[in-house]
Design an enzyme around this catalytic site. Structure first.
Site, PDB file in Angstrom:
ATOM      1  N   ALA A 160      -5.369  -4.150 -15.548  1.00  0.00           N
ATOM      2  CA  ALA A 160      -5.291  -2.855 -16.228  1.00  0.00           C
ATOM      3  C   ALA A 160      -4.960  -3.120 -17.685  1.00  0.00           C
ATOM      4  CB  ALA A 160      -4.203  -1.994 -15.594  1.00  0.00           C
ATOM      5  N   GLY A 194       3.306   3.472  -9.250  1.00  0.00           N
ATOM      6  CA  GLY A 194       3.202   4.225 -10.499  1.00  0.00           C
ATOM      7  C   GLY A 194       2.166   5.333 -10.406  1.00  0.00           C
ATOM      8  N   ASP A 228       9.767  -7.527  -8.530  1.00  0.00           N
ATOM      9  CA  ASP A 228       9.533  -7.662  -9.963  1.00  0.00           C
ATOM     10  C   ASP A 228       8.423  -8.704 -10.138  1.00  0.00           C
ATOM     11  OD1 ASP A 228       9.527  -8.366 -12.627  1.00  0.00           O
ATOM     12  OD2 ASP A 228      11.699  -8.271 -12.841  1.00  0.00           O
ATOM     13  N   VAL A 229       7.297  -8.320 -10.685  1.00  0.00           N
ATOM     14  CA  VAL A 229       6.155  -9.250 -10.719  1.00  0.00           C
ATOM     15  C   VAL A 229       6.249 -10.280 -11.841  1.00  0.00           C
ATOM     16  CG1 VAL A 229       4.633  -7.622  -9.540  1.00  0.00           C
ATOM     17  CG2 VAL A 229       4.588  -7.739 -12.038  1.00  0.00           C
ATOM     18  N   TYR A 245      -8.057 -17.716 -17.047  1.00  0.00           N
ATOM     19  CA  TYR A 245      -8.111 -17.990 -15.597  1.00  0.00           C
ATOM     20  C   TYR A 245      -9.540 -17.899 -15.083  1.00  0.00           C
ATOM     21  CZ  TYR A 245      -3.391 -18.885 -14.050  1.00  0.00           C
ATOM     22  OH  TYR A 245      -2.192 -19.496 -13.807  1.00  0.00           O
ATOM     23  N   TYR A 252       3.657  -3.314 -26.426  1.00  0.00           N
ATOM     24  CA  TYR A 252       2.670  -2.963 -25.389  1.00  0.00           C
ATOM     25  C   TYR A 252       1.299  -3.526 -25.766  1.00  0.00           C
ATOM     26  CZ  TYR A 252       0.086   0.057 -22.097  1.00  0.00           C
ATOM     27  OH  TYR A 252      -0.713   0.543 -21.096  1.00  0.00           O
ATOM     28  N   VAL A 307      -0.977   5.781 -11.902  1.00  0.00           N
ATOM     29  CA  VAL A 307      -2.348   5.364 -11.576  1.00  0.00           C
ATOM     30  C   VAL A 307      -2.367   4.466 -10.342  1.00  0.00           C
ATOM     31  CG1 VAL A 307      -4.400   4.161 -12.402  1.00  0.00           C
ATOM     32  CG2 VAL A 307      -3.104   5.581 -13.984  1.00  0.00           C
TER      33      VAL A 307
END
Ligand code: UDP
Length: 339
Positions: A130, A26, A72-73, A175, A161, A28
Site C-alpha cells: 500500500a 484498519g 507489531d510488524v 525484493y 510518511y 482500508v
C-alpha cells in the site's frame, strides 16, 4: 479452530489461498479482509492496533477462515501456515496520525516493509504494498501519472510518511529484482467511507462529524486546494484486481511494454477533483447542517492539488471507479449517523 485470536493453529481446513493483511484492522485493511473472505480466500490479519480497531474486524471472529494476531510488524514476523499473498497496509495514514506518530510511521514503512517482504519471500507468496499519492508530494505535474517522481520535502513534518512510503517502494522493487518476489505497488489517493475513525483527522470524516454535531467545519487554508476522493469499495476492487490479475495478460494490454510492468506502481483513485471548500458545502447541504465554516492555518507542505492519472489502472486492470462523490458521501454520512 474457532474464534481464532492470537493462536497460529491455522493450517487445516479447506482454504485454497490465504492472504496475510498487515494493518488488517484498519479502515482500508478491514474492507480488504471482508473482500478476500467473500472471494473464498483465507485471511490472516496482523495489526498492533495503534490506529486499527478490533471493532472493524470483530464481525469476522469465530470464522475458520479468519485469524487475527495483535502483532507489531516492525518486529520479526512468523506465521506457521502457508501464505499465498502478503498485503502490506500497516501504517498510520492520516496526516494527524503520522504527525503524532512520526517514528512509528517511519519504522513501519521501512522496517515493517522489510519484515513483510521477508515473510513473502520465505513463503513464496506474492506481495502487495500500500503506497500513496503522498509520494508525489506537492505535485508540479497535474494530474499525477505513475511516471512522475514527485516533489517531496524530506525534512518537513509530512516527510515521515512520504519518505517512508518512498523507501517502501524502493525496498519492494529490490525484493522483486533481487529475490524475484512477485510484487505489486498500489498508490492510493484520498479514500473515504464507513469505518473511518470519527477522530481520524482527515477532511471527509472531520467535516461529516462536525456537520452532524452542528459544530463549525474546520477549513484549513482558504479551501482552494483540491483533492480527488475515492469511495472505499472502488479502491478495494482496484487492489483486488491488481493482486489477482493475470500478469501475462495484463502486460499485453499495455502499449509501452516493459518486463516489469505489472510490478511498477499503479495509481488507484477517483479522478473527480474538488476543492476542499466545495467538499465543505456539499457536506453541509447533504447533512442539512447549520454549521458555519471556520478558517484554520493550512498545514505545512499541504499539497495544493491532487488528482490521479488512472490510465495505467484502466489498461492493466480494466478498472475505473464507479461510485460518485454524492453516492459515497451519502453512505459515509449514514455510517457516521449510526455511531
Ligand atoms: N483539511 C481541512 N480541514 C480538516 C482536515 C483537512 O481543510 O479538518 C484539508 C487539508 O488541509 C487538505 C485536505 O483537506 O488540504 C485533505 O486533507 P486530509 O487530511 O484528508 O488528507 P491529505 O490529502 O492532506 O493527505
Amino acid at each position: 479452530m474457532k474464534g481464532t485470536y492470537g493462536s497460529q493453529n491455522s493450517d487445516k481446513g479447506h482454504i485454497s489461498m490465504r492472504v496475510l493483511i498487515t494493518g488488517g484492522a484498519g479502515f482500508v485493511g478491514s474492507h480488504l479482509a471482508d473482500r478476500f473472505l467473500l472471494e473464498g480466500f483465507g485471511v490472516v490479519v496482523f495489526d498492533n492496533l495503534i490506529t486499527g480497531r478490533v471493532a472493524n474486524i470483530e464481525h469476522l471472529f469465530g470464522r475458520d477462515d479468519f485469524h487475527f494476531f495483535k502483532q507489531d510488524v516492525t518486529e520479526y514476523l512468523h506465521y506457521t501456515g502457508t501464505i499465498d499473498a502478503v498485503v502490506h497496509f500497516a501504517s498510520p495514514a492520516s496526516p494527524i496520525d503520522y504527525l503524532q506518530l512520526p517514528i512509528q510511521t517511519l519504522k513501519v514503512g521501512s522496517l515493517g516493509t522489510h519484515k513483510a517482504l521477508g515473510l513473502a519471500k520465505e513463503k513464496g507468496a506474492k506481495f502487495l504494498l500500500a503506497s500513496t499519492s503522498e509520494v508525489y508530494g506537492d505535485p508540479q505535474i497535474h494530474p499525477q501519472p505513475e511516471s512522475y517522481w514527485g516533489h517531496v520535502n524530506p525534512v518537513g513534518p509530512r516527510g515521515v510518511y512520504d519518505e517512508a512510503k518512498r523507501f517502501a517502494e524502493a525496498m519492494t522493487m529490490a525484493y522483486h529484482r533481487y529475490h524475484q518476489v512477485d510484487t505489486r505497488i498500489v498508490r492510493i489517493f484520498n479514500t473515504y467511507g464507513p469505518r473511518m475513525r470519527p477522530q481520524d483527522g482527515r477532511v471527509v470524516s472531520n467535516f461529516i462529524v462536525q456537520a452532524l454535531a452542528q459544530q463549525p467545519l474546520t477549513l484549513y487554508g482558504d479551501g482552494s486546494q483540491t483533492r480527488s476522493f475515492c469511495y472505499v469499495s472502488d479502491l478495494v476492487e482496484g487492489i483486488f484486481r491488481l493482486l489477482t490479475v493475470d500478469a501475462s495478460r495484463a502486460k499485453k494490454s499495455v502499449d509501452d511494454e516493459s518486463e516489469e510492468d505489472i510490478h511498477w506502481p499503479v495509481n488507484i483513485g477517483n479522478p473527480g477533483e474538488f476543492t476542499v471548500m466545495e467538499l465543505a458545502h456539499k457536506i453541509l447541504a447533504m447533512t442539512s447542517s447549520r454549521s458555519s465554516i471556520e478558517y484554520h492555518r493550512l498545514p505545512v507542505d499541504d499539497p495544493r492539488v491532487r488528482k490521479p492519472d488512472i490510465r495505467r489502472a484502466e489498461k492493466l486492470l480494466a478498472w475505473q471507479p464507479r461510485i460518485t462523490l454524492d453516492e459515497g458521501l451519502k453512505n459515509t454520512i449514514e455510517y457516521f449517523r449510526s455511531l
